[in-house]
Design a protein around this motif. Structure first.
Motif, PDB file in Angstrom:
ATOM      1  N   LYS A 166       0.187   9.712  -0.780  1.00  0.00           N
ATOM      2  CA  LYS A 166      -1.210   9.927  -1.141  1.00  0.00           C
ATOM      3  C   LYS A 166      -1.982   8.681  -0.689  1.00  0.00           C
ATOM      4  CE  LYS A 166      -2.089  11.741  -5.358  1.00  0.00           C
ATOM      5  NZ  LYS A 166      -2.380  11.652  -6.806  1.00  0.00           N
ATOM      6  N   SER A 211      -8.002   9.718  -1.796  1.00  0.00           N
ATOM      7  CA  SER A 211      -8.338   9.799  -3.227  1.00  0.00           C
ATOM      8  C   SER A 211      -9.487   8.844  -3.540  1.00  0.00           C
ATOM      9  CB  SER A 211      -7.124   9.478  -4.081  1.00  0.00           C
ATOM     10  OG  SER A 211      -6.655   8.185  -3.777  1.00  0.00           O
ATOM     11  N   SER A 229       0.672   5.751  -4.669  1.00  0.00           N
ATOM     12  CA  SER A 229      -0.373   5.959  -3.662  1.00  0.00           C
ATOM     13  C   SER A 229      -0.614   4.658  -2.909  1.00  0.00           C
ATOM     14  CB  SER A 229      -1.667   6.473  -4.295  1.00  0.00           C
ATOM     15  OG  SER A 229      -2.267   5.453  -5.042  1.00  0.00           O
TER      16      SER A 229
END
Ligand SMILES: [Zn+2]
Length: 756
Positions: free
Chosen positions: A382, A418, A344
């Protein structure tokens, strides 16, 4: 037992009342026949949520409400994810709620407050208090609990799950107060939170800038210089000095082993941060250069390295995400390399112009960030985000980012990163920065629900927090907003001066804040809130009084002294310790004490200045400088100085402790001859200090002058030439007093700049 008896009696009474009304109530006429049910197997956070409900119920209604572990099947408030709640909500699978999802649900004559473990039930209880009891939590220490006359049963089920998983204002009041963090629905890896407040379930190993944490230069640079970045022919390592040589196969293997060990030690970890140190010195060895050139960005070697780590830990740690930065030199994604699916990207907006929302058209800094953001989205990686709320070079100055924050947090939050981190002043224990309680309050609400209307949030805060002064605070914000629309200045998150503030804006803001203060005179709580709200512009007035004094609306010295006295009192009563993350408040306090004790005096004329009689010139005295700490330099009383004060350089080692930010008075299109009015403690021949200019954007030294001491004297100030220079807007000048065996102390009265 007597208590229970009376509750039953109330129940009968209530049934009668309710049948008349149709819609049901939980509390009315000072009474309730409800009690709280918490299942015996509830988590610590769920039990605590019930205790919190009980506490605020008492504050709001003036009556108690009992908590019981016995399920009765009628007139109970079920708090937590219990089997009983599940039976009452057959349409919702409480075992598979979304991240931090909350439920506020009526079921027959029962009320259910629950949410995903570990935090959801706490959030559900606080949401109920906000929606149905009008309770507001403003800061860690301030809340409004209105008296409840009636508490209604919700008419329908309310379910909500936030799109941002980790909602993290990096703000001391939230970091250190787990109850306030739970009330604002914020949490993060640095938060101190025990299980009853939801715990710290981010399970991130790091947290950030981990190259040097995992492979410290202090341990490996000597034995394995080839592990570290090659800069100007030298291997360089350390958190603020260098990076790793990411293409080196041995380094990769070594780092992989360290990551594996970390993951084995922390079996609960969900994320491990493999991220660059906090500096720009990425490796320029032929192999790293080749990778970066092919990928058209220095992020190419970073992603190639992180992919290597991620690929090799995936099998043993299938659920773990390897997180890395897109930060400064690595912000632009590489071409031809895609982050693996277990990688990520933590994208940082540190270069943005925070005086304008990110989506402002035609703003080059923000357009560049958006371009990188879109390019990262295209890779399918992500994403997590890092956004900046304070001005990290000076927490005390006004910082015009409220409007940007209101738009940007919603905009970034809606992308469902996130994590969304809002970095604030985390050095001072109290929120003393410009509009900081408001900014954090709005920011936290938008992190929870990015679709909320920030204008409504602002009004709610102003009315709730500032009471009678709210219309004045609104006027104050409107004046600042109108100014920002006209103002072309860019404002980053590392500013030494508030160049964007015109004299008109300063005096207008001070005047409105004065009216606000009058509106709440005699009521200590709102008066203190307005006092703190006024501090950034008051700081600007006093710290730069020599500049404003020439303007017609400037408060006279006697009035300014009152403001300065109150400012010193504020520093003490609000426990202000830092002007910036790495700069303590001492020099600021002494500057204000000087201002109070020594009225501006008529400067003694110096024959040298007469030589520039018809030239445009600027003179900056000690107050225009920023002095870091007390170790390397101090402002001292000196009868020989033009205004009785001078900067004393201690020559005890290299430092950039004495800095003059490029000020609004400079004409950046012109060159200036620079002179320093100096004297020594005793006559010396060689060396003095380094006079430098540091470019904050390009992060390079662009002025580098080393004058000699041989023309200077000990008994009087003489001018020493420091060359002719043109200054860069986002930069500062500095004096570096090196160790010099001939000189113990040197003194600088002021710097003189003569326009060419
Ligand atoms: Zn290299």
């Amino acid at each position: 037992m007597k208590f229970r008896h009376s509750l039953v009696a109330c129940g009968i009474f209530f049934l009668a009342v309710l049948s008349c009304h149709g819609s049901s109530v939980i509390f009315q006429n000072g009474k309730t026949d409800y009690r709280i049910y918490v299942a015996p197997d509830a988590t610590p956070a769920e039990k605590n949520a019930a205790a919190e409900f009980q506490k605020y119920w008492k504050l709001a209604t003036g009556t108690g409400i009992a908590v019981s572990g016995k399920y009765t099947g009628n007139r109970q408030i079920l708090i937590g994810l219990s089997q009983e709640a599940q039976k009452l909500l057959p349409g919702i699978d409480l075992k598979s709620l979304n991240n931090d999802e909350i439920i506020i649900a009526p079921a027959k004559d029962m009320l259910i407050l629950c949410g995903e473990r570990p935090r959801g039930t706490l959030y559900a209880v606080y949401e109920f208090m906000k929606k149905y009891m009008g309770i507001r939590f403003w800061t860690a220490k301030e809340e409004s609990v209105p008296k409840s006359e009636t508490i209604a049963m919700p008419e329908k089920i309310f379910r909500y799950a936030p799109p941002v998983k980790v909602r993290l204002p990096y703000f001391r009041s939230l970091l250190e107060n787990p109850d306030f963090a739970a009330k604002m629905h914020c949490f993060g890896p640095n938060y101190t939170s025990s299980p009853e407040w939801g715990g710290n379930h981010v399970n991130l190993i790091g947290p950030w800038h981990t190259f040097d944490r995992f492979l410290p230069a202090s341990q490996y640079l000597k034995s394995n210089p080839e592990y570290f970045s090659l800069r100007d022919g030298k291997r360089t390592g350390g958190q603020f000095q260098g990076q790793l040589c990411l293409s080196n196969p041995e380094l990769r293997q070594k780092f992989l082993e360290i990551v594996r060990e970390e993951l084995r030690k922390n079996p609960d970890a969900k994320v491990i941060s493999v991220s660059q140190n906090d500096n720009d010195n990425y490796c320029q060895c032929p192999e790293c250069k080749k990778i970066d050139k092919a990928g058209k960005s220095p992020s190419a070697s970073v992603i190639s390295f992180v992919n290597f780590i991620a690929e090799h830990v995936e099998k043993e740690f299938p659920g773990v995400e390897v997180q890395t930065f897109a930060y400064q030199y690595s912000r632009t994604p590489p071409e031809g390399i895609v982050p693996r699916k277990n990688v990520s990207i933590l994208l940082c907006a540190i270069e943005a112009d925070f005086s304008k929302p990110l989506q402002t058209t035609g703003n080059p800094d923000n357009a560049a960030f958006l371009k990188d953001l879109k390019a990262w989205q295209k890779t399918g990686a992500k994403l997590a985000m890092w956004y900046y709320v304070s001005n990290f070079n000076n927490f005390l100055l006004p910082h015009p980012n409220l409007e940007s924050l209101k738009k940007d947090v919603g905009f970034l939050g809606k992308l469902s990163p996130s994590m969304l981190l809002l970095e604030c002043d985390a050095a001072n224990i109290n929120p003393i920065g410009d509009l900081l309680p408001l900014k954090v309050w709005i920011g936290a609400h938008l992190l929870w629900n990015p679709s909320l209307d920030p204008e409504k949030l602002e009004d709610e805060f102003l009315n709730g927090y500032y009471g009678k002064a709210a219309p004045y605070v609104k006027k104050y914000l409107d004046v600042r907003r109108a100014d920002a629309l006209r103002n072309p200045e860019t404002v980053g998150c590392f500013e030494y001066t508030a160049k964007w503030v015109t004299p008109e804006l300063l005096f207008q803001c001070l005047q409105i804040l004065g009216e606000a203060q009058k509106a709440v005179a005699g009521t200590p709580v709102p008066a203190e809130r307005i006092s703190i709200l006024s501090k950034p512009f008051e700081y600007l007035l006093i710290s730069d009084y020599a500049r404003w004094q020439k303007e017609k609306d400037c408060p006279p010295y006697a009035e300014a002294v009152k403001i300065a006295r109150d400012y010193l009192d504020f520093l003490a009563r609000c426990q202000v310790t830092h002007i910036a993350s790495t700069n303590e408040i001492g020099a600021t306090r002494r500057q204000f004490e000087r201002f109070i004790n020594y009225p501006p005096e008529k400067m003694k004329p110096h024959p040298f200045l007469a030589g520039f009689k018809n030239r445009k010139k600027l003179i900056f005295e000690e107050d225009a400088f920023i002095i870091h700490g007390d170790t390397h330099a101090e402002v001292v009383r000196d009868e020989k100085a033009r205004n009785g004060w001078a900067i004393m350089l201690k020559h005890i080692g290299p430092s950039w402790a004495v800095q003059l930010p490029i000020r609004p008075e400079f004409n950046l299109g012109k060159s200036y001859e620079v002179y320093a009015a100096c004297r020594l403690d005793k006559k010396a021949k060689h060396g003095l200090f380094q006079f430098g200019g540091y470019d904050l954007i390009r992060r390079e030294l662009y002025i580098n002058v080393h004058p000699d001491a041989d023309t200077l004297a000990a008994d009087r100030y003489l001018y020493i030439p420091l060359g002719t220079h043109r200054f860069r807007g986002k930069s500062y000048l500095f004096l570096d007093s090196k160790v010099n065996p001939e000189i113990q102390r040197s003194y600088v009265d002021h710097l003189l700049f003569v326009e060419k």
